[in-house]
Design a protein around this motif. Structure first.
Motif, PDB file in Angstrom:
ATOM      1  N   GLU A 382       0.255  31.460  76.235  1.00 22.14           N
ATOM      2  CA  GLU A 382      -0.924  30.979  76.667  1.00 22.14           C
ATOM      3  C   GLU A 382      -1.502  30.664  75.100  1.00 22.14           C
ATOM      4  O   GLU A 382      -3.439  30.409  75.370  1.00 22.14           O
ATOM      5  CB  GLU A 382      -1.677  31.923  77.230  1.00 22.14           C
ATOM      6  CG  GLU A 382      -1.041  31.796  78.300  1.00 22.14           C
ATOM      7  CD  GLU A 382      -1.470  32.640  79.396  1.00 22.14           C
ATOM      8  OE1 GLU A 382      -3.074  33.989  79.020  1.00 22.14           O
ATOM      9  OE2 GLU A 382      -1.535  32.683  80.394  1.00 22.14           O
ATOM     10  N   PRO A 384      -3.512  28.772  72.269  1.00 14.99           N
ATOM     11  CA  PRO A 384      -3.460  27.315  71.693  1.00 14.99           C
ATOM     12  C   PRO A 384      -3.653  27.281  70.522  1.00 14.99           C
ATOM     13  O   PRO A 384      -3.211  25.761  69.795  1.00 14.99           O
ATOM     14  CB  PRO A 384      -5.134  26.975  72.525  1.00 14.99           C
ATOM     15  CG  PRO A 384      -5.820  28.154  72.624  1.00 14.99           C
ATOM     16  CD  PRO A 384      -4.743  29.889  72.507  1.00 14.99           C
ATOM     17  N   MET A 397       6.020  24.038  82.134  1.00 23.24           N
ATOM     18  CA  MET A 397       4.369  23.965  81.980  1.00 23.24           C
ATOM     19  C   MET A 397       4.720  24.607  83.961  1.00 23.24           C
ATOM     20  O   MET A 397       3.587  26.038  84.437  1.00 23.24           O
ATOM     21  CB  MET A 397       3.699  23.133  82.014  1.00 23.24           C
ATOM     22  CG  MET A 397       2.538  23.327  80.728  1.00 23.24           C
ATOM     23  SD  MET A 397       1.703  21.562  80.577  1.00 23.24           S
ATOM     24  CE  MET A 397       1.449  22.253  79.130  1.00 23.24           C
ATOM     25  N   ARG A 406      -0.378  30.303  82.163  1.00 23.76           N
ATOM     26  CA  ARG A 406      -0.945  28.488  81.378  1.00 23.76           C
ATOM     27  C   ARG A 406      -0.819  28.803  79.887  1.00 23.76           C
ATOM     28  O   ARG A 406      -0.899  28.649  79.528  1.00 23.76           O
ATOM     29  CB  ARG A 406      -2.419  29.500  81.677  1.00 23.76           C
ATOM     30  CG  ARG A 406      -2.696  27.516  81.634  1.00 23.76           C
ATOM     31  CD  ARG A 406      -4.352  27.567  81.398  1.00 23.76           C
ATOM     32  NE  ARG A 406      -4.727  26.567  80.978  1.00 23.76           N
ATOM     33  CZ  ARG A 406      -5.645  25.800  80.608  1.00 23.76           C
ATOM     34  NH1 ARG A 406      -6.946  26.871  80.339  1.00 23.76           N
ATOM     35  NH2 ARG A 406      -6.237  25.191  80.425  1.00 23.76           N
ATOM     36  N   ARG A 408      -0.050  27.171  77.227  1.00 22.45           N
ATOM     37  CA  ARG A 408      -1.338  26.345  76.100  1.00 22.45           C
ATOM     38  C   ARG A 408      -0.430  25.912  74.818  1.00 22.45           C
ATOM     39  O   ARG A 408       0.517  26.637  73.944  1.00 22.45           O
ATOM     40  CB  ARG A 408      -3.245  26.821  75.674  1.00 22.45           C
ATOM     41  CG  ARG A 408      -3.414  26.426  77.145  1.00 22.45           C
ATOM     42  CD  ARG A 408      -4.492  27.795  77.256  1.00 22.45           C
ATOM     43  NE  ARG A 408      -5.461  26.564  76.598  1.00 22.45           N
ATOM     44  CZ  ARG A 408      -7.011  26.981  76.478  1.00 22.45           C
ATOM     45  NH1 ARG A 408      -7.539  28.169  76.570  1.00 22.45           N
ATOM     46  NH2 ARG A 408      -7.704  26.435  75.340  1.00 22.45           N
ATOM     47  N   GLY A 409      -1.036  25.226  73.907  1.00 22.85           N
ATOM     48  CA  GLY A 409      -1.195  25.160  72.204  1.00 22.85           C
ATOM     49  C   GLY A 409       0.483  24.265  72.170  1.00 22.85           C
ATOM     50  O   GLY A 409       0.961  23.713  71.755  1.00 22.85           O
ATOM     51  N   GLU A 506      -0.154  18.381  80.532  1.00 20.15           N
ATOM     52  CA  GLU A 506      -0.852  19.765  81.012  1.00 20.15           C
ATOM     53  C   GLU A 506      -1.873  19.241  82.160  1.00 20.15           C
ATOM     54  O   GLU A 506      -1.177  19.962  83.566  1.00 20.15           O
ATOM     55  CB  GLU A 506      -2.085  20.428  80.722  1.00 20.15           C
ATOM     56  CG  GLU A 506      -2.253  21.764  81.836  1.00 20.15           C
ATOM     57  CD  GLU A 506      -3.045  22.842  80.424  1.00 20.15           C
ATOM     58  OE1 GLU A 506      -4.482  23.343  80.572  1.00 20.15           O
ATOM     59  OE2 GLU A 506      -3.416  21.826  79.237  1.00 20.15           O
ATOM     60  N   GLN A 840     -12.929  19.994  84.226  1.00 14.05           N
ATOM     61  CA  GLN A 840     -12.729  21.174  83.159  1.00 14.05           C
ATOM     62  C   GLN A 840     -14.320  21.622  82.843  1.00 14.05           C
ATOM     63  O   GLN A 840     -13.619  22.945  81.819  1.00 14.05           O
ATOM     64  CB  GLN A 840     -11.763  21.076  82.238  1.00 14.05           C
ATOM     65  CG  GLN A 840      -9.993  20.554  82.386  1.00 14.05           C
ATOM     66  CD  GLN A 840     -10.405  20.826  83.438  1.00 14.05           C
ATOM     67  OE1 GLN A 840      -9.744  22.676  83.438  1.00 14.05           O
ATOM     68  NE2 GLN A 840      -9.071  21.308  84.640  1.00 14.05           N
TER      69      GLN A 840
END
Length: 900
Positions: A382, A384, A397, A406, A408-409, A506, A840
């Protein structure tokens, strides 16, 4: 050349005869004939190497008679028996083809042509580009926008324009053309002394075979006498030369994926037929270190992580890596139900590990606790700032999301790196490994089996599972290190990849998992209503007929239409009975006869029910009550998203009954659906790219572009344009974008080719900028061998300078169309990113649930719907800056149809 044909269908019987007559009569040391067999195998290998199809079918004629012999006992009666030295090569050849892993079909009572015609038709309906490898001219009748023929011996390619160029008639008239000429080889009766030029001339003058028959008395000379003497045979000739497209098969195009070859069986066969070249091909594939199925020990260091200490060591390596490759292994392809079985990662080329978490088979060693491992991995996955690379990471994902992670990165996805570099072809890891690393990877079928006996990943023993999974991560990292520098070398491609494709990963994962709510009760009601309408149509048909009859029986339909109702037959069957084919029924319905129209309606509703209203409820996820499609970023060459299971692009909208299906796509209670659709986006892109002053002015003034076009080319005031004239202008506007010829326009509008050409000529006179743009695009495509969208996406055109005119012309049409389609694809993707960014950032009670063509569909809380209109419109209309306004039409409703 990168493949443009996901499906290849091989006329294997044709291959066999051609190889037998073209090649020397070779035998092995035991005296067994091998020449034709080896020839066919080399032809197949060359074809596959050139195109690398996703699916392939190798089709042979079955032994014995087929339905055409029932129609005409003398069919192919003049052919000499098959030479014995050819016959004895058939079974070995088929055994070898099966060992190669190629799907092989031998269907009794029909010919190979009919099987090929059925599969090609099914593929075209599913949007799959198909290449038929054959030397049989009869198959020209199958050619269409998604079906191309190739004769590999002569390198002759036939698309629709190529068919017209070669035969003088379009593909849909090939059967009429063949019927008039007959075929002495197959003993098909025709018109004596009627050759290719005469047949094409007659069809050109009278439209089709029926027109030739109707006007037979007008044809002078001896050939006219010959025509009139065989009129009663021409319907039989048509039946014999028409390729069936509805053979009942147990499989379809998507079931024709090749499987891994049985190398030991192939080695035995190649040794028996004494082909050093074929044996060497096995040795090359299995002994070359870079192309081995199992990489050498010096090349790899793969760990199977079974202890906490080993896992801790790998966690330290991951936390210290600037970038690591990550992959999951699961129990299913459906991300909504897939269970996590294990994870793999790689930190440097050749250094990878697999952590098994949920293998379940008798005697499985102890594995680390899945919850504990995921808890440890969660902060890393998670974060990033901890950069990851994967192959099709959208799937990973979605699986991890089921475990409250979740991801991320996500810095890179090798599937998308390959797709942006060159969209044509396949982008799965195995294909990319071979293409860019010259490496044959272990395939899933190698360790899990195939077909009905295939096991799920949790049943695979840890050692082979570990090597397979670690290799996936290792190869992914190596691919990234190969592909990313190539992307960076072209800044526009790197920007497209970084700013458009990667952010979508995503977003699409979230849209897929959100899904769209389906009203199963409404679909059930629609199915029931369709059943009632189908029954009512049947009752009405019985009433019109004056008695009950089987609506699926051609014999009973014919008796009622022609014997009892006295309708004049349009065509006859080979046995002389009046035909009741679908084409005939449509012509009779157009003449005003009630019963044929009822029969056609009955068939249409029956198909709608079985394909949609009955099937969609079966796709609803039991846990969410919603349908969850899969969006594909790396399939369409133009950059368009596609979807499957279900294919949302194919929800029918042309009929009232079809549009009602969209009523079943509904909002959650307390919410409504908002559909935002770009208005005429490709025509606006054409105006921008061409810079044509009149087009720019029409869009800038907000005119109805089709009415404005009609007014321009007919020299009328816009208010004087009739509905029919607007329809014709619309056909021209969109037809030019898709490379439609005057012939195609004439057919669509029901006018002569000359009138259609005049329409096109007037269009270009009034819009010279469009013509200039097309000519510039063609010239630049020939020079660069690719075209670009407004945002730098490239579509390569490997055949733009091909020596074959029809293939070159097809590439030129693609060159004109692709910048518009591709730019539209880029814009809708940028719009998704902009709308998602608003969601978002502002956190409104809204979520994107579908993307279909040029449309976004959102589900929004009722009390926020009005406040959402303007931000969504602004986000979408600012997705690109064109020389004309981007216009977004917004609709709101409780269901998709109401909102659309």
């Amino acid at each position: 050349m990168a493949t443009q044909y996901p499906l290849i269908l091989v006329d294997a019987s044709g291959y066999l005869f051609r190889a037998y007559h073209a090649l020397p009569k070779l035998t092995n040391s035991k005296g067994e004939a091998t020449g034709a067999l080896i020839g066919v195998l080399n032809m197949l290998r060359k074809l596959i190497d050139a195109h690398r199809p996703d699916y392939i079918g190798v089709i042979f004629d079955a032994a014995g008679k087929n339905f055409r012999n029932d129609l005409y006992p003398d069919y192919k009666a003049h052919r000499p028996p098959m030479p014995e030295d050819l016959r004895e090569q058939i079974q070995p050849l088929q055994d070898i083809i099966r060992a190669m892993g190629l799907p092989l079909l031998v269907i009794p009572e029909v010919e190979a042509d009919d099987v090929i015609g059925t599969l090609a038709t099914q593929a075209a309906e599913q949007g799959i580009q198909t290449l038929i490898s054959t030397g049989d001219k009869d198959m020209a009748q199958l050619v269409g926008e998604r079906v191309t023929l190739v004769n590999t011996m002569t390198d002759t390619w036939l698309d629709p324009e190529g068919v017209r160029e070669k035969f003088g008639v379009p593909p849909e008239r090939i059967v009429d053309y063949l019927s008039l000429m007959g075929d002495s080889a197959d003993n098909v009766p025709g018109v004596p002394k009627c050759g290719p030029k005469t047949a094409a001339k007659w069809i050109g003058e009278y439209g089709d075979l029926d027109g030739v028959i109707t006007n037979a008395e007008r044809i002078k000379g001896k050939v006219g006498e010959n025509l009139r003497s065989v009129l009663d045979q021409l319907q039989l000739a048509r039946q014999l030369t028409t390729i069936k497209r509805d053979v009942q098969l147990d499989l379809g195009p998507a079931d024709l994926a090749p499987t891994p070859p049985d190398r030991e069986t192939l080695r035995t066969w190649y040794a028996r037929i004494e082909s050093r070249r074929l044996l060497a091909s096995l040795d090359d594939a299995s002994e070359t270190p870079e192309a081995s199925d199992t990489p050498s020990p010096q090349d790899t260091d793969y760990d199977l992580v079974l202890t906490q200490a080993s896992f801790d060591t790998w966690m330290s390596r991951l936390e210290g890596a600037e970038l690591f490759a990550f992959d999951t292994e699961t129990t299913a392809l459906d991300y909504m139900v897939a269970e996590l079985v294990g994870v793999s990662f790689a930190v440097e080329p050749g250094q990878a590990a697999y952590v098994p978490l949920a293998h379940r088979y008798l005697g499985v060693p102890d594995q680390l606790d899945r919850d504990a491992v995921l808890a440890r991995l969660k902060p890393l996955l998670e974060d990033p700032n901890r950069l990851k690379v994967g192959q099709n990471l959208k799937y990973d994902m979605s699986v991890l999301a089921r475990y409250d992670i979740r991801m991320r990165g996500v810095a890179h996805d090798t599937m998308l790196e390959s797709y942006v570099l060159d969209s044509i072809g396949r982008h799965d890891m195995d294909t990319l490994a071979k293409k860019y690393l010259n490496r044959n990877t272990v395939h899933f079928e190698d360790i899990a089996g195939k077909g009905a006996k295939q096991i799920t990943f949790d049943q695979i023993p840890l050692e082979p599972a570990g090597h397979y999974a670690a290799e996936d991560a290792d190869v992914t990292l190596r691919l990234h290190q190969t592909l990313w520098p190539q992307l960076e070398a072209t800044p526009s491609l790197a920007e497209l990849y970084r700013d458009t494709e990667m952010p979508l990963v995503e977003i699409l994962s979230r849209i897929e998992r959100t899904g769209v709510r389906i009203d199963r009760d409404l679909l059930a009601q629609q199915s029931q209503e369709l059943s009632q309408r189908i029954a009512a149509l049947e009752a009405e048909a019985h009433e019109v007929a004056g008695r009950p009859f089987n609506m699926g029986s051609p014999k009973q339909i014919g008796a009622i239409l022609f014997d009892e109702q006295g309708i004049k037959p349009i065509a006859k069957t080979p046995k002389g009975a009046p035909s009741t084919s679908e084409d005939v029924l449509e012509q009779l319905a157009d003449q005003g006869h009630a019963l044929p129209r009822l029969i056609l309606q009955h068939r249409g509703l029956s198909k709608l029910k079985s394909t949609y209203t009955d099937k969609l409820p079966q796709m609803v996820n039991a846990e969410t009550g919603r349908v969850h499609t899969s969006y594909h970023q790396a399939v369409a060459a133009t950059g368009r998203l596609s979807s499957s299971d279900p294919n949302l692009q194919n929800i029918p909208i042309r009929t009232e009954e079809g549009r009602r299906i969209r009523h079943a796509f509904v909002a959650e209670p307390g919410h409504r659906l908002l559909a935002a659709d770009y208005s005429q986006i490709e025509l606006r892109i054409m105006a921008h790219l061409s810079g044509d002053e009149r087009l720019l002015a029409a869009f800038s003034r907000g005119q109805d572009i089709h009415r404005a076009t009609a007014a321009e080319i007919l020299d009328l005031d816009p208010e004087q344009v009739t509905g029919e004239q607007r329809r014709s202008a619309k056909a021209v506007n969109f037809g030019l974008i898709y490379g439609m010829s005057a012939f195609g326009l004439a057919k669509q509008l029901g006018i002569t080719r000359g009138a259609a050409q005049e329409y096109v000529d007037r269009y270009f006179q009034r819009y010279p900028g469009v013509k200039d743009f097309m000519e510039r695009t063609r010239a630049k495509a020939h020079e660069d061998k690719y075209v670009e969208t407004l945002f730098g996406r490239r579509l390569y055109l490997p055949e733009i300078n091909h020596s074959n005119q029809s293939r070159r012309a097809a590439a030129e049409r693609t060159a004109i169309n692709a910048p518009m389609q591709g730019t539209a694809a880029d814009i809708i993707k940028r719009a998704m990113i902009a709308v998602d960014d608003w969601i978002q950032r502002e956190r409104p009670p809204a979520r994107i649930i579908m993307q279909v063509h040029d449309e976004l569909v959102l589900e929004i809380a009722e009390d926020a719907i009005e406040d959402s209109r303007q931000p969504i419109r602004a986000a979408m209309e600012s997705a690109a800056q064109l020389a004309v306004p981007l216009i977004v039409d917004i609709g709101i409703g409780d269901n998709w149809e109401e909102a659309h």
